[in-house]
Design an enzyme around this catalytic site. Structure first.
Site, PDB file in Angstrom:
ATOM      1  N   GLU A 115       0.857  -1.195   0.000  1.00 18.43           N
ATOM      2  CA  GLU A 115       0.000   0.000   0.000  1.00 18.43           C
ATOM      3  C   GLU A 115       0.889   1.240   0.000  1.00 18.43           C
ATOM      4  OE1 GLU A 115      -2.214  -0.208   3.660  1.00 18.43           O
ATOM      5  OE2 GLU A 115      -2.675  -2.331   3.338  1.00 18.43           O
ATOM      6  N   LYS A 117       2.456   4.453   1.512  1.00 15.18           N
ATOM      7  CA  LYS A 117       2.631   4.931   2.875  1.00 15.18           C
ATOM      8  C   LYS A 117       2.206   6.398   2.890  1.00 15.18           C
ATOM      9  CE  LYS A 117       5.931   5.172   6.708  1.00 15.18           C
ATOM     10  NZ  LYS A 117       5.173   6.209   7.338  1.00 15.18           N
ATOM     11  N   ASP A 119       1.437  10.118   4.067  1.00 15.19           N
ATOM     12  CA  ASP A 119       2.176  11.036   4.910  1.00 15.19           C
ATOM     13  C   ASP A 119       1.222  11.944   5.674  1.00 15.19           C
ATOM     14  OD1 ASP A 119       4.328  12.180   6.074  1.00 15.19           O
ATOM     15  OD2 ASP A 119       4.983  13.306   4.312  1.00 15.19           O
ATOM     16  N   TYR A 227      -6.444   1.437   7.166  1.00 14.70           N
ATOM     17  CA  TYR A 227      -5.643   0.312   6.683  1.00 14.70           C
ATOM     18  C   TYR A 227      -5.365  -0.772   7.723  1.00 14.70           C
ATOM     19  CZ  TYR A 227      -2.341   3.727   8.624  1.00 14.70           C
ATOM     20  OH  TYR A 227      -1.720   4.645   9.430  1.00 14.70           O
ATOM     21  N   LYS A 315      10.788   3.315   2.235  1.00 16.30           N
ATOM     22  CA  LYS A 315      10.630   4.767   2.054  1.00 16.30           C
ATOM     23  C   LYS A 315      11.145   5.256   0.695  1.00 16.30           C
ATOM     24  CE  LYS A 315       9.779   7.189   5.529  1.00 16.30           C
ATOM     25  NZ  LYS A 315      10.362   7.333   6.832  1.00 16.30           N
ATOM     26  N   CYS A 409      20.110  43.938 -18.749  1.00 21.25           N
ATOM     27  CA  CYS A 409      20.276  42.512 -19.036  1.00 21.25           C
ATOM     28  C   CYS A 409      21.699  42.093 -18.677  1.00 21.25           C
ATOM     29  CB  CYS A 409      19.996  42.248 -20.514  1.00 21.25           C
ATOM     30  SG  CYS A 409      20.418  40.564 -21.000  1.00 21.25           S
ATOM     31  N   CYS A 412      23.549  41.255 -22.241  1.00 17.96           N
ATOM     32  CA  CYS A 412      23.853  42.238 -23.299  1.00 17.96           C
ATOM     33  C   CYS A 412      23.730  43.682 -22.817  1.00 17.96           C
ATOM     34  CB  CYS A 412      22.937  42.018 -24.498  1.00 17.96           C
ATOM     35  SG  CYS A 412      21.237  42.540 -24.188  1.00 17.96           S
ATOM     36  N   CYS A 427      14.384  41.152 -21.354  1.00 16.13           N
ATOM     37  CA  CYS A 427      15.438  41.917 -22.006  1.00 16.13           C
ATOM     38  C   CYS A 427      14.843  42.436 -23.315  1.00 16.13           C
ATOM     39  CB  CYS A 427      16.633  41.003 -22.287  1.00 16.13           C
ATOM     40  SG  CYS A 427      17.769  41.683 -23.488  1.00 16.13           S
ATOM     41  N   CYS A 432      19.919  39.938 -28.382  1.00 18.15           N
ATOM     42  CA  CYS A 432      20.672  39.578 -27.173  1.00 18.15           C
ATOM     43  C   CYS A 432      21.258  38.177 -27.359  1.00 18.15           C
ATOM     44  CB  CYS A 432      19.743  39.609 -25.961  1.00 18.15           C
ATOM     45  SG  CYS A 432      20.458  38.879 -24.484  1.00 18.15           S
TER      46      CYS A 432
HETATM   47  S1  IVH Z   1       0.205  -0.076   8.789  1.00 21.43           S
HETATM   48  C1  IVH Z   1       1.902  -1.866  12.853  1.00 21.43           C
HETATM   49  N1  IVH Z   1      -0.219   1.143   6.547  1.00 21.43           N
HETATM   50  O1  IVH Z   1       3.208   4.633   9.174  1.00 21.43           O
HETATM   51  C2  IVH Z   1       1.908  -0.975  11.706  1.00 21.43           C
HETATM   52  N2  IVH Z   1       0.829   2.367   8.291  1.00 21.43           N
HETATM   53  O2  IVH Z   1       5.685   3.961  10.809  1.00 21.43           O
HETATM   54  C3  IVH Z   1       0.548  -0.559  11.313  1.00 21.43           C
HETATM   55  N3  IVH Z   1       1.317   4.686   7.729  1.00 21.43           N
HETATM   56  O3  IVH Z   1       2.068   5.214  12.379  1.00 21.43           O
HETATM   57  C4  IVH Z   1       0.598   0.544  10.361  1.00 21.43           C
HETATM   58  N4  IVH Z   1       0.490   4.618   5.702  1.00 21.43           N
HETATM   59  O4  IVH Z   1       0.969   6.497  10.505  1.00 21.43           O
HETATM   60  C5  IVH Z   1       0.289   1.253   7.790  1.00 21.43           C
HETATM   61  N5  IVH Z   1      -0.712   2.081   4.507  1.00 21.43           N
HETATM   62  C6  IVH Z   1      -0.212   2.204   5.738  1.00 21.43           C
HETATM   63  C7  IVH Z   1       0.338   3.394   6.231  1.00 21.43           C
HETATM   64  C8  IVH Z   1       0.860   3.431   7.516  1.00 21.43           C
HETATM   65  C9  IVH Z   1       1.066   5.368   6.607  1.00 21.43           C
HETATM   66  C10 IVH Z   1       1.994   5.257   8.908  1.00 21.43           C
HETATM   67  C11 IVH Z   1       1.204   5.168  10.152  1.00 21.43           C
HETATM   68  C12 IVH Z   1       2.116   4.546  11.181  1.00 21.43           C
HETATM   69  C13 IVH Z   1       3.444   4.706  10.540  1.00 21.43           C
HETATM   70  C14 IVH Z   1       4.360   3.613  10.984  1.00 21.43           C
END
Ligand code: IVH
Length: 667
Positions: A115, A117, A119, A227, A315, A409, A412, A427, A432
């Site tokens: 999935e 990650k 932010d 998730y 990451k 400029c 030139c 310019c 130029c």
């Molecule tokens: S699973 C036991 N799925 O990542 C782990 N975490 O470093 C359960 N996060 O605190 C988390 N996207 O804030 C999971 N698709 C995703 C995620 C995710 C972001 C974050 C979450 C967690 C941190 C862990």
């Protein structure tokens, strides 16, 4: 005593409003207008005001305005909210897979769910008999802050679970975030109101959720994806894949980019796909999470006190870095536009070394107040030129001064003007040398005549030594001319002459038109124009109205083309180039049935690369976009299509196999 009828009405209103919320915020498929929605909402508010005993904690009216708390109470998570171990590169992701196999005592490949990650910041929601009763932040993983009232204001969070089988107890976990576009809007509003803008969407989301007044949170565009689960009573799913479906069924937003991966190889492929998609996604992601799919296997693999061994966060390389502005220079473009450029102490960002970053124009420099000597945060995004995001004010040395555009400029010394209504300074000297160089460099560039070996260094010397002043001069270059330059020996001079000769009769007319560097005329515009007006003479004689009849050609392009050719010098040079290079007609000019049609490509095609397919579609008058929406006309699905295919099916968008696609475009 409240009348039973009113009680029933309130309950019905609550259910209706919740359903419409879900349709609107989760499924993006509203069934009623905003006004109708407001009417339902107001009726419920009226009832509750007259009969406070009708108010329930899960009432949609409770999303806003719940009593503000002085401070957040703390909540102990029944199952700790663990963090994730990181993998910083492919080797570490492969090592994770090996570790999982070792714990399971198997050599066979493991099924993973991968999935994005997200932010944002993670939260836990507790539902009792289907009703949201408690919401908290992750905190340190053991105890978090109780922010129920604030979470209730997040529109995509169900206050009441949907679906038939409601579990008596459910703890779900997910991420709260703000879309990039909403973030930009929010920051613009804040700046207008004299408030400090948020540094990034993550901070904005965190700041918004941890508000003492839930009405403030309610006004922020918070979004969610779920998730994971904590405690579940009453028939829990047995794998991550099932869990995601299960949560979606209960009314939670689940990220549609999830992918099932048989073994680590496909997970690594997914990582590369995600990296590609990252830019175009509406929200920020900072990597991918790989999770063992089967829950029974997770038990066996186990967790440490900090993080599970069955999952890892792979990451993305960071896209931002901190460095120092050594000086601010000015670059002159081919139209004479002056662009301030920050010269930086070189720094690694997202895998490449960055030593220059654009500052766009004077207004941008003033807004960000970037000065020579400042420590700044630079950002790169995909192939886009790196830019300075922010100045770290605390690190500013004492003697710095605000930056202003020079009045002459830098190349030139001609007078610099700022055209009214434009952000750019220009310019005023069309001869130029910087403009001349840039124009020739552009003419030879990849997207235009593609003359290999004619880079900026060569162009610079050719212009400085008076050998070339306009692109058509390239035709009379001799080997001796090149050998005169610092950079050339026999072989390389011959190669460049060969490349120039090779560009004759083998480039299409749209490339030549694009190469002329007419303002506003990009590759796509050039293709549309030359697709319609097969010969240069036709284009030169075309009226603006005739150009506007081409789908995709707007008034700015039409008027720029007209005024370009009205200038006799431009026309003469264009005609010379047409005679020298004899470009080919644009193949497959615009087709009425495809003009303006929106295509989305997913998966791999056997016959075309992504870029080639895109070029073909655009040459026929169609458009290619990155994501599927109701406006999409066709989704072309090659091998291993991604989630776009699912989305297309969901929305009822027409899906074409590669064969059908070929048939359509080759008709
Ligand atoms: S699973 C036991 N799925 O990542 C782990 N975490 O470093 C359960 N996060 O605190 C988390 N996207 O804030 C999971 N698709 C995703 C995620 C995710 C972001 C974050 C979450 C967690 C941190 C862990």
């Amino acid at each position: 005593m409240v009348d039973e009828k009113l009680k029933a009405e309130a309950a019905r209103l609550r259910d209706d409003i919740e359903r419409h919320n879900r349709l609107y915020y989760v499924l993006d498929a509203p069934e009623i207008s905003d006004a109708e929605y407001d009417a339902l909402f107001r009726r419920l508010q009226e009832l509750e005001e007259s009969y406070p005993e009708l108010v329930t904690p899960d009432s949609p009216t409770q999303r806003v305005g719940a009593a503000p708390s002085d401070q957040f109470a703390s909540v102990r998570h029944v199952y700790p909210m663990l963090s994730l171990g990181n993998a910083m590169d492919e080797d570490e992701a492969v090592a994770f897979d090996a570790r999982v196999k070792r714990f399971l005592g198997t050599g066979e490949s493991i099924t993973y769910v991968a999935e994005p990650k997200l932010d944002g910041l993670s939260v836990e929601l507790i539902y009792e008999d289907g009703v949201l009763v408690l919401g908290s932040t992750r905190g340190d993983g053991i105890t978090g802050e109780e922010v129920t009232a604030n979470l209730r204001t997040v529109r995509s969070i169900p206050l009441k679970l949907a679906g038939g089988l409601i579990p008596p107890l459910l703890e779900v976990r997910g991420e709260i975030f703000i879309n990039k576009a909403d973030f930009d809007l929010l920051n613009r509003q804040r700046e207008k109101g004299g408030e400090e803008p948020f540094a990034n969407p993550r901070n904005a989301a965190a700041g918004s959720l941890r508000q003492l007044d839930p009405a403030v949170t309610a006004a922020r565009p918070l979004n969610s994806f779920f998730y994971a689960v904590g405690r579940v009573e009453g028939g829990a799913p047995r794998s991550q894949w099932e869990l995601l479906d299960y949560m979606a069924g209960l009314g939670f937003k689940v990220n549609p980019l999830k992918r099932i991966c048989e073994g680590i190889g496909p997970a690594l492929d997914y990582y590369r796909d995600l990296l590609q998609m990252r830019e175009g996604l509406p929200y920020e992601i900072d990597g991918m999470v790989i999770k063992v799919d089967r829950f029974d296997l997770r038990e066996t693999v186990g967790s440490t006190s900090r993080s599970p061994r069955w999952a890892v966060a792979y990451k993305f390389p960071p896209q931002q870095a901190r460095t120092v502005v050594e000086m601010i220079g000015v670059q002159v473009g081919r139209t004479g536009k002056l662009t301030p450029v920050a010269h930086l102490t070189p720094v690694r960002v997202g895998g490449v070394t960055v030593s220059r970053a654009t500052l766009h124009n004077q207004d941008e420099v003033t807004r960000k107040d970037v000065r020579a000597g400042d420590t700044v945060i630079v950002q790169r995004a995909g192939d886009v030129i790196p830019e300075v995001v922010q100045v770290i004010r605390e690190k500013r040395p004492k003697s710095t001064v605000p930056w202003v555009m020079p009045e002459q400029c830098p190349v030139c010394s001609a007078h610099v003007v700022r055209v009214e209504g434009e952000a750019a300074h220009r310019c005023t000297n069309i001869a130029c040398p910087a403009q001349v160089k840039e124009r020739i460099f552009h003419f030879a560039s990849r997207g235009a005549m593609d003359i290999e070996g004619l880079g900026m260094r060569t162009v610079s010397q050719l212009v400085e030594r008076g050998k070339v002043a306009v692109p058509s001069d390239l035709d009379s270059l001799t080997k001796e001319d090149l050998l005169d330059l610092d950079l050339y020996a026999d072989k390389s001079a011959e190669n460049l002459l060969k490349a120039i000769a090779g560009a004759k009769r083998s480039r299409t007319a749209d490339r030549l038109l694009f190469g002329l560097g007419i303002p506003m005329v990009g590759r796509v515009g050039a293709k549309l124009l030359m697709g319609r007006f097969q010969t240069p003479a036709d284009l030169v004689n075309a009226s603006e109205e005739e150009m506007l009849r081409i789908h995709g050609v707007g008034p700015e392009i039409a008027s720029q083309v007209r005024s370009f050719f009205q200038e006799s010098g431009n026309l003469a040079e264009a005609e010379k180039l047409w005679n020298i290079f004899q470009p080919l007609p644009v193949s497959g000019s615009e087709r009425d049935d495809l003009a303006g049609k929106i295509f989305v490509l997913t998966g791999t095609l056997d016959n075309y690369s992504r870029d080639e397919a895109k070029e073909r579609i655009e040459a026929l008058g169609g458009k290619v976009t990155g994501s599927v929406s109701r406006k999409t006309d066709y989704v072309v699905a090659g091998a291993d299509p991604g989630s776009k295919l699912e989305k297309a099916r969901e929305l009822g968008v027409k899906v074409l196999t590669e064969k059908e696609f070929l048939k359509l475009i080759e008709k």
